[in-house]
Design a protein around this motif. Structure first.
Motif, PDB file in Angstrom:
ATOM      1  N   GLN A 290       7.667  -6.499  -0.456  1.00  0.00           N
ATOM      2  CA  GLN A 290       7.293  -5.445   0.484  1.00  0.00           C
ATOM      3  C   GLN A 290       6.680  -4.232  -0.191  1.00  0.00           C
ATOM      4  N   PHE A 291       6.524  -4.289  -1.525  1.00  0.00           N
ATOM      5  CA  PHE A 291       5.991  -3.149  -2.271  1.00  0.00           C
ATOM      6  C   PHE A 291       4.581  -3.489  -2.730  1.00  0.00           C
ATOM      7  N   GLY A 292       3.601  -2.678  -2.334  1.00  0.00           N
ATOM      8  CA  GLY A 292       2.249  -2.958  -2.794  1.00  0.00           C
ATOM      9  C   GLY A 292       1.233  -2.080  -2.109  1.00  0.00           C
ATOM     10  N   ARG A 293      -0.005  -2.226  -2.521  1.00  0.00           N
ATOM     11  CA  ARG A 293      -1.072  -1.405  -1.971  1.00  0.00           C
ATOM     12  C   ARG A 293      -1.247  -1.697  -0.493  1.00  0.00           C
TER      13      ARG A 293
ATOM     14  N   VAL B 272      12.507  -1.711  -8.225  1.00  0.00           N
ATOM     15  CA  VAL B 272      11.398  -2.636  -8.418  1.00  0.00           C
ATOM     16  C   VAL B 272      11.915  -4.041  -8.689  1.00  0.00           C
ATOM     17  N   ARG B 273      12.968  -4.151  -9.510  1.00  0.00           N
ATOM     18  CA  ARG B 273      13.547  -5.460  -9.815  1.00  0.00           C
ATOM     19  C   ARG B 273      13.991  -6.165  -8.528  1.00  0.00           C
ATOM     20  N   ALA B 274      14.593  -5.413  -7.625  1.00  0.00           N
ATOM     21  CA  ALA B 274      15.048  -5.998  -6.363  1.00  0.00           C
ATOM     22  C   ALA B 274      13.883  -6.477  -5.512  1.00  0.00           C
ATOM     23  N   GLN B 275      12.766  -5.751  -5.573  1.00  0.00           N
ATOM     24  CA  GLN B 275      11.606  -6.139  -4.769  1.00  0.00           C
ATOM     25  C   GLN B 275      11.046  -7.490  -5.191  1.00  0.00           C
ATOM     26  N   TYR B 276      11.241  -7.867  -6.448  1.00  0.00           N
ATOM     27  CA  TYR B 276      10.689  -9.132  -6.937  1.00  0.00           C
ATOM     28  C   TYR B 276      11.758 -10.187  -7.181  1.00  0.00           C
ATOM     29  N   ASP B 277      12.943  -9.937  -6.695  1.00  0.00           N
ATOM     30  CA  ASP B 277      14.031 -10.904  -6.792  1.00  0.00           C
ATOM     31  C   ASP B 277      13.798 -11.999  -5.750  1.00  0.00           C
TER      32      ASP B 277
ATOM     33  N   VAL C  65       7.997  -4.252 -15.978  1.00  0.00           N
ATOM     34  CA  VAL C  65       7.392  -5.277 -15.129  1.00  0.00           C
ATOM     35  C   VAL C  65       8.488  -6.250 -14.713  1.00  0.00           C
ATOM     36  N   PHE C  66       8.640  -6.489 -13.413  1.00  0.00           N
ATOM     37  CA  PHE C  66       9.812  -7.230 -12.949  1.00  0.00           C
ATOM     38  C   PHE C  66       9.488  -8.420 -12.056  1.00  0.00           C
ATOM     39  N   GLY C  67       8.333  -9.034 -12.193  1.00  0.00           N
ATOM     40  CA  GLY C  67       8.161 -10.309 -11.527  1.00  0.00           C
ATOM     41  C   GLY C  67       7.006 -10.397 -10.570  1.00  0.00           C
ATOM     42  N   ALA C  68       7.104 -11.395  -9.670  1.00  0.00           N
ATOM     43  CA  ALA C  68       6.040 -11.683  -8.722  1.00  0.00           C
ATOM     44  C   ALA C  68       6.648 -12.268  -7.461  1.00  0.00           C
ATOM     45  N   SER C  69       5.971 -12.061  -6.351  1.00  0.00           N
ATOM     46  CA  SER C  69       6.417 -12.613  -5.076  1.00  0.00           C
ATOM     47  C   SER C  69       5.239 -13.288  -4.395  1.00  0.00           C
ATOM     48  N   ALA C  70       5.546 -14.271  -3.547  1.00  0.00           N
ATOM     49  CA  ALA C  70       4.501 -15.042  -2.874  1.00  0.00           C
ATOM     50  C   ALA C  70       4.103 -14.385  -1.555  1.00  0.00           C
ATOM     51  N   THR C  71       2.845 -14.556  -1.185  1.00  0.00           N
ATOM     52  CA  THR C  71       2.352 -14.120   0.115  1.00  0.00           C
ATOM     53  C   THR C  71       1.453 -15.206   0.678  1.00  0.00           C
ATOM     54  N   THR C  72       1.361 -15.276   2.003  1.00  0.00           N
ATOM     55  CA  THR C  72       0.467 -16.240   2.642  1.00  0.00           C
ATOM     56  C   THR C  72      -0.493 -15.544   3.604  1.00  0.00           C
ATOM     57  N   SER C  73      -0.645 -14.228   3.473  1.00  0.00           N
ATOM     58  CA  SER C  73      -1.550 -13.488   4.356  1.00  0.00           C
ATOM     59  C   SER C  73      -2.995 -13.714   3.954  1.00  0.00           C
ATOM     60  N   ARG C  74      -3.825 -14.051   4.915  1.00  0.00           N
ATOM     61  CA  ARG C  74      -5.258 -14.234   4.663  1.00  0.00           C
ATOM     62  C   ARG C  74      -6.084 -13.071   5.218  1.00  0.00           C
ATOM     63  N   VAL C  75      -5.446 -11.967   5.498  1.00  0.00           N
ATOM     64  CA  VAL C  75      -6.146 -10.798   6.036  1.00  0.00           C
ATOM     65  C   VAL C  75      -6.901 -10.089   4.914  1.00  0.00           C
TER      66      VAL C  75
ATOM     67  N   ARG D  73       3.881  -3.042 -12.148  1.00  0.00           N
ATOM     68  CA  ARG D  73       5.317  -3.285 -12.069  1.00  0.00           C
ATOM     69  C   ARG D  73       5.638  -4.688 -11.564  1.00  0.00           C
ATOM     70  N   GLY D  74       4.654  -5.395 -11.048  1.00  0.00           N
ATOM     71  CA  GLY D  74       4.859  -6.734 -10.532  1.00  0.00           C
ATOM     72  C   GLY D  74       3.585  -7.197  -9.856  1.00  0.00           C
ATOM     73  N   ALA D  75       3.638  -8.365  -9.219  1.00  0.00           N
ATOM     74  CA  ALA D  75       2.427  -8.914  -8.623  1.00  0.00           C
ATOM     75  C   ALA D  75       2.742  -9.650  -7.335  1.00  0.00           C
ATOM     76  N   GLY D  76       1.788  -9.622  -6.413  1.00  0.00           N
ATOM     77  CA  GLY D  76       1.818 -10.462  -5.229  1.00  0.00           C
ATOM     78  C   GLY D  76       0.870 -11.624  -5.448  1.00  0.00           C
ATOM     79  N   VAL D  77       1.307 -12.847  -5.151  1.00  0.00           N
ATOM     80  CA  VAL D  77       0.534 -14.056  -5.433  1.00  0.00           C
ATOM     81  C   VAL D  77       0.307 -14.824  -4.137  1.00  0.00           C
ATOM     82  N   PHE D  78      -0.953 -15.069  -3.787  1.00  0.00           N
ATOM     83  CA  PHE D  78      -1.217 -15.882  -2.603  1.00  0.00           C
ATOM     84  C   PHE D  78      -0.964 -17.343  -2.950  1.00  0.00           C
ATOM     85  N   GLY D  79      -0.061 -17.950  -2.188  1.00  0.00           N
ATOM     86  CA  GLY D  79       0.247 -19.352  -2.440  1.00  0.00           C
ATOM     87  C   GLY D  79       1.714 -19.649  -2.219  1.00  0.00           C
ATOM     88  N   PRO D  80       2.165 -20.799  -2.659  1.00  0.00           N
ATOM     89  CA  PRO D  80       3.565 -21.183  -2.470  1.00  0.00           C
ATOM     90  C   PRO D  80       4.473 -20.429  -3.441  1.00  0.00           C
TER      91      PRO D  80
END
Length: 406
Positions: free
Chosen positions: A72-75, A59-64, A311-321, A285-292
Motif C-alpha cells: 500500500q506504500f508507493g507513488r 516499511v518492513r511491514a509494508q513488504y511482509d 530496503v525491505f522487499g517487494a510486493s506483487a500488484t496486478t493493476s493494469r491502470v 525502500r522496496g518495490a512493487g512488481v506486476f505479476g504473480p
C-alpha cells in the motif's frame, strides 16, 4: 502587456446556476483587465511538515508477504475517504467556465494564486492546449498574490505589467526517448530494462522529478559496467520523454516493441522486466512488481542483502491502470513493471512540480544507496537461468476501459 488589475472573488461551492449569475454580474468588470481569479489563500505554515523518512519497522511491514496490507506504500497513493459531501461542480468544470467567461468578455490575462507557503509555485500547462479557449494564465507566489489582493481591497488601483513569450507548434513536435545498452551474452536476445523520465515541468530544472531518477538508473548500469560483469541478458537503459503529459514516451515504446498481452509482438516474450524510479531523491525502500507473488519473491530475495540500507522487499500488484509513472505502461501491457518506492523526504510537500525542484534538494547518500540496490537487482535479473514469472492467461486481469469524455 500593461493593464489594471481586477479581482474576481469566486463564490464557494456554487451550483451551475449560481456560477452563471455571478459571472453575468461581472461581465463589464473584466474587459481589458488582468484578472486575479479567486480569494487570496492564507496558507498555515508547517501544518503538514515534510514527511522526511519512514521508520524501518513500518516499511518492513509494508513488504511482509504475510501482511494483508502489503504493497500500500508507493507513488500515487492519496488515501483518505474523499469529500463526503461533494460540491455541485468540480474544480475543473468551474475553471473551464471561468476561462470561457474571460475569453468571451475581453479579459487580457488570468492570474492564479499558487496557494503554497514560502514562495512555492506549481505551474502546469493550459488545461485545453487550445489558445482560443483560455486567456494567457500565470501563477503568482502566494505572498505576491496576497499583496495585490490587499491593495485592491483597500480601494487602491493596481497596474500590472507582463512580458510573456510563448511558441506554439500546431503541427506538433517530435519528442525522443534516449536508449543505451550493455549487450548480453548467451541470452542476449532477452532484455532487462530500467529507466526514468527525462522531461520535467518548467517551474524549475526537475532535479527530483525526475533527473535524479534518470541519474540513479544510469549509475546502476555504470556500476555493473565498471566492475566488469558480462551480463547474460542485454541490459537496456531508457530515459523517457513525455511522461508528464501522460506517460507518452513509454506507452509508445511498449506499443511499438512489445504490443500487449492481448496483441503480442515477438519481443513481448523476451522482456524479463522493466525497473523504474520516479519519486524524488529519497532512497529506494522496496518495490512493487506486476505479476504473480512468485515474481515479487524473486525481487524480494535480490533486495534482501540491502536491509542495512533500509530496503525491505517487494510486493506483487496486478493493476493494469496507466498513471503516475512509466512502469505502469508496462503493467498495462501485462509485462513485469517494477516500480521502486522511496522515502518521501520533501517530494510531495515541496519539490514535486514546483519552482523548488532544483539540484539543492538532492540527497547524495540516498541516491547512491538506491543505485547500489537497483544495480544488484538488475544483476540478478540479467544473470539468473529463468525469466521472471508472469501471470498465466487465466489470471491476467482485463485491461482497463479507455476513459471517455474529459
Amino acid at each position: 502587456m500593461t493593464a489594471q488589475a481586477f479581482q474576481l472573488m469566486m463564490p464557494e461551492r456554487p451550483t451551475p446556476e449560481q456560477l452563471s449569475a455571478f459571472l453575468d454580474s461581472n461581465k463589464d468588470k473584466v474587459k481589458g483587465r488582468i484578472v486575479l481569479v479567486g480569494k487570496h489563500t492564507i496558507v498555515p505554515v508547517e501544518i503538514n511538515p515534510p514527511a522526511k523518512r519512514r521508520p524501518d519497522d513500518q516499511v518492513r511491514a509494508q513488504y511482509d508477504p504475510g501482511n494483508p496490507n502489503a504493497g500500500q506504500f508507493g507513488r500515487g497513493g492519496r488515501g483518505g475517504r474523499g469529500d463526503q459531501n461533494p460540491p455541485p461542480m468540480s474544480n475543473n468544470e468551474i475553471a473551464r467556465r471561468v476561462d470561457e467567461f474571460l475569453v468571451a468578455n475581453g479579459a487580457k490575462l488570468r492570474v492564479n494564486d499558487a496557494a503554497r507557503e514560502h514562495g512555492q509555485i506549481i505551474a502546469f500547462s493550459n488545461r485545453t492546449y487550445d489558445l482560443a479557449k483560455a486567456v494567457p494564465t500565470i501563477v503568482l507566489r502566494n505572498e505576491d498574490y496576497g499583496r495585490i489582493s490587499r491593495i485592491l481591497a483597500d480601494g487602491t488601483p493596481v497596474e500590472l505589467e507582463f512580458d510573456i513569450v510563448n511558441k506554439v507548434y500546431p503541427e506538433g513536435r517530435t519528442a525522443y526517448n534516449t536508449v543505451s545498452e550493455i549487450p548480453g551474452s548467451d541470452k542476449r536476445d532477452e532484455v532487462v530494462m530500467l529507466g526514468g523520465h527525462l522531461d520535467s515541468w518548467h517551474s524549475a530544472t526537475g532535479a527530483t522529478d525526475n533527473a535524479i531518477g534518470c541519474a540513479t538508473m544510469m549509475e546502476a548500469a555504470r556500476i555493473l559496467k565498471a566492475i566488469g560483469i558480462t551480463p547474460r541478458r542485454t541490459i537496456r537503459v531508457v530515459l523517457w520523454s513525455g511522461e508528464e503529459e501522460g506517460i507518452l514516451g513509454s506507452q509508445a515504446y511498449v506499443k511499438q516493441h512489445f504490443g500487449s498481452f492481448e496483441n503480442q509482438k515477438p519481443e513481448y516474450a523476451k522482456l524479463v522486466a522493466y525497473l523504474n524510479i520516479d519519486s524524488g531523491t529519497g532512497r529506494a525502500r522496496g518495490a512493487g512488481v506486476f505479476g504473480p507473488p512468485s515474481a515479487a519473491a524473486i525481487v524480494r530475495q535480490a533486495l534482501k542483502p540491502f536491509e542495512d540500507l533500509g530496503v525491505f522487499g517487494a510486493s506483487a500488484t496486478t493493476s493494469r491502470v496507466v498513471g503516475g509513472t512509466d512502469s505502469t505502461a508496462f503493467n498495462n501491457a501485462g509485462l513485469p513493471g517494477i516500480g521502486f518506492q522511496q522515502d518521501p523526504i520533501e517530494y510531495n510537500t515541496h519539490t514535486h512540480h514546483t519552482n523548488l525542484d532544483n539540484y539543492e534538494r538532492v540527497i547524495e547518500d540516498d541516491v547512491k544507496a538506491s543505485a547500489i540496490a537497483i544495480a544488484a537487482t538488475l544483476y540478478q535479473l540479467a544473470m539468473r537461468d529463468e525469466m521472471l514469472p508472469r501471470l498465466p492467461a487465466g489470471e491476467m486481469p482485463a485491461p482497463p476501459k479507455p476513459a471517455t469524455g474529459q
